[in-house]
Design an enzyme around this catalytic site. Structure first.
Site, PDB file in Angstrom:
ATOM      1  N   GLY A   9       0.858  -1.171   0.000  1.00 21.56           N
ATOM      2  CA  GLY A   9       0.000   0.000   0.000  1.00 21.56           C
ATOM      3  C   GLY A   9       0.888   1.211   0.000  1.00 21.56           C
ATOM      4  N   GLU A  10       0.738   2.025   0.993  1.00 25.01           N
ATOM      5  CA  GLU A  10       1.531   3.249   1.064  1.00 25.01           C
ATOM      6  C   GLU A  10       1.961   3.399   2.525  1.00 25.01           C
ATOM      7  OE1 GLU A  10       2.195   6.438   1.755  1.00 25.01           O
ATOM      8  OE2 GLU A  10       3.618   6.278   0.094  1.00 25.01           O
ATOM      9  N   SER A  11       3.258   3.276   2.741  1.00 17.36           N
ATOM     10  CA  SER A  11       3.724   3.174   4.127  1.00 17.36           C
ATOM     11  C   SER A  11       3.527   4.467   4.919  1.00 17.36           C
ATOM     12  CB  SER A  11       5.193   2.743   4.157  1.00 17.36           C
ATOM     13  OG  SER A  11       6.004   3.687   3.501  1.00 17.36           O
ATOM     14  N   CYS A  41       6.261  -5.155   0.633  1.00 14.89           N
ATOM     15  CA  CYS A  41       6.362  -3.823   0.048  1.00 14.89           C
ATOM     16  C   CYS A  41       6.215  -2.734   1.122  1.00 14.89           C
ATOM     17  CB  CYS A  41       5.390  -3.686  -1.105  1.00 14.89           C
ATOM     18  SG  CYS A  41       5.912  -2.413  -2.253  1.00 14.89           S
ATOM     19  N   ARG A  70      12.725   3.638   0.377  1.00 12.20           N
ATOM     20  CA  ARG A  70      11.388   3.702  -0.248  1.00 12.20           C
ATOM     21  C   ARG A  70      11.516   4.047  -1.731  1.00 12.20           C
ATOM     22  NH1 ARG A  70       7.832   7.844   1.425  1.00 12.20           N
ATOM     23  NH2 ARG A  70       6.245   6.581   0.403  1.00 12.20           N
ATOM     24  N   ILE A  99       5.854  -3.224  -7.190  1.00 15.00           N
ATOM     25  CA  ILE A  99       5.047  -2.036  -7.490  1.00 15.00           C
ATOM     26  C   ILE A  99       5.578  -0.861  -6.672  1.00 15.00           C
ATOM     27  CG2 ILE A  99       2.734  -1.041  -7.504  1.00 15.00           C
ATOM     28  CD1 ILE A  99       1.650  -3.944  -7.562  1.00 15.00           C
ATOM     29  N   ARG A 100       6.236   0.055  -7.365  1.00 12.45           N
ATOM     30  CA  ARG A 100       6.880   1.194  -6.676  1.00 12.45           C
ATOM     31  C   ARG A 100       7.514   0.699  -5.363  1.00 12.45           C
ATOM     32  NH1 ARG A 100       5.642   6.610  -4.515  1.00 12.45           N
ATOM     33  NH2 ARG A 100       3.545   6.015  -3.949  1.00 12.45           N
ATOM     34  N   HIS A 140       5.227  -8.330  -4.078  1.00 13.66           N
ATOM     35  CA  HIS A 140       3.876  -8.710  -3.621  1.00 13.66           C
ATOM     36  C   HIS A 140       3.588 -10.173  -3.951  1.00 13.66           C
ATOM     37  CE1 HIS A 140       2.107  -4.699  -2.732  1.00 13.66           C
ATOM     38  NE2 HIS A 140       3.025  -4.285  -3.574  1.00 13.66           N
ATOM     39  N   GLU A 142       1.264 -11.972  -3.007  1.00 11.75           N
ATOM     40  CA  GLU A 142      -0.174 -12.270  -3.053  1.00 11.75           C
ATOM     41  C   GLU A 142      -0.774 -11.992  -4.431  1.00 11.75           C
ATOM     42  OE1 GLU A 142       1.197  -9.617  -1.843  1.00 11.75           O
ATOM     43  OE2 GLU A 142      -0.071  -7.876  -2.231  1.00 11.75           O
TER      44      GLU A 142
HETATM   45  N1  GLN Z   1       5.903   3.010  -2.453  1.00  9.29           N
HETATM   46  C1  GLN Z   1       5.116   2.547  -1.349  1.00  9.29           C
HETATM   47  C2  GLN Z   1       5.649   3.100  -0.033  1.00  9.29           C
HETATM   48  O1  GLN Z   1       6.627   3.733   0.015  1.00  9.29           O
HETATM   49  C3  GLN Z   1       5.075   1.032  -1.301  1.00  9.29           C
HETATM   50  C4  GLN Z   1       4.409   0.480  -2.528  1.00  9.29           C
HETATM   51  C5  GLN Z   1       3.717  -0.833  -2.317  1.00  9.29           C
HETATM   52  O2  GLN Z   1       3.432  -1.259  -1.202  1.00  9.29           O
HETATM   53  N2  GLN Z   1       3.399  -1.476  -3.423  1.00  9.29           N
HETATM   54  O3  GLN Z   1       5.081   2.883   0.973  1.00  9.29           O
END
Ligand code: GLN
Length: 161
Positions: A9-11, A41, A70, A99-100, A140, A142
């Site tokens: 997700g987005e930390s 991630c 990150r 993913i990013r 990921h 999953e």
């Molecule tokens: N770029 C996101 C972060 O810094 C992580 C991306 C992801 O969980 N797919 O949190």
């Protein structure tokens, strides 16, 4: 509860919400008490003792003696898939979706490097680690039908419970 999965997700957001909801300390307590945790991630970032390229106020659960960067592979458009050799898994390389994603810049002596990938000009970027009951992957697992990374974590949970 036998174990906790902290998903991607987005930390920054995960961290902010955990603080606002009063979950950060209980999560740290659970981790210190030895609850097995798997972070993928953004979840990997949450389990890192040190984070680079994060907001200065970003809080983490910590627990794995590593420095994670990150968005290390680039922006969203630089997301990619790769077949990653994971020696702890039997059979073919693991289809990993990044993913990013973050990568692991460095690890302490107590950390088991589970997987690295090779990029141009680099002979091994760490993308999966374990330390005690904690596991983290930059990718990921999953998002593919391959359950072997989850099975590895379930084995760890059994061992530590
Ligand atoms: N770029 C996101 C972060 O810094 C992580 C991306 C992801 O969980 N797919 O949190």
């Amino acid at each position: 509860m036998d174990a906790l999965v902290i998903p991607g997700g987005e930390s920054t957001t995960i961290s902010k919400l955990a603080v606002i909801d009063g979950l950060m300390e209980p999560l740290r307590d659970a981790r210190r008490a030895g609850l097995p945790m798997f972070g993928s991630c953004a979840g990997m970032i949450m389990l890192a003792d040190r984070v680079e390229d994060a907001r200065p106020d970003q809080e983490v659960v910590g627990g794995i003696d590593m420095t994670v960067r990150r968005n290390a592979f680039g922006r969203q458009v630089d997301s990619f898939e790769a077949d990653v050799v994971i020696p702890a898994l039997v059979g073919k390389p693991f289809p990993a979706v990044f993913i990013r994603a973050p990568w692991v810049e460095s690890v302490g002596v107590g950390v088991d490097v589970v997987a690295t990938i090779t990029r141009a000009g680099d002979d091994g970027t760490i993308v999966a680690v374990r330390q005690g009951p904690l596991m983290a992957t930059a990718f990921h697992p999953e998002l593919t039908g391959d359950a072997r990374v989850h099975e590895l974590f379930v084995e760890m949970v059994r061992k530590h419970s």
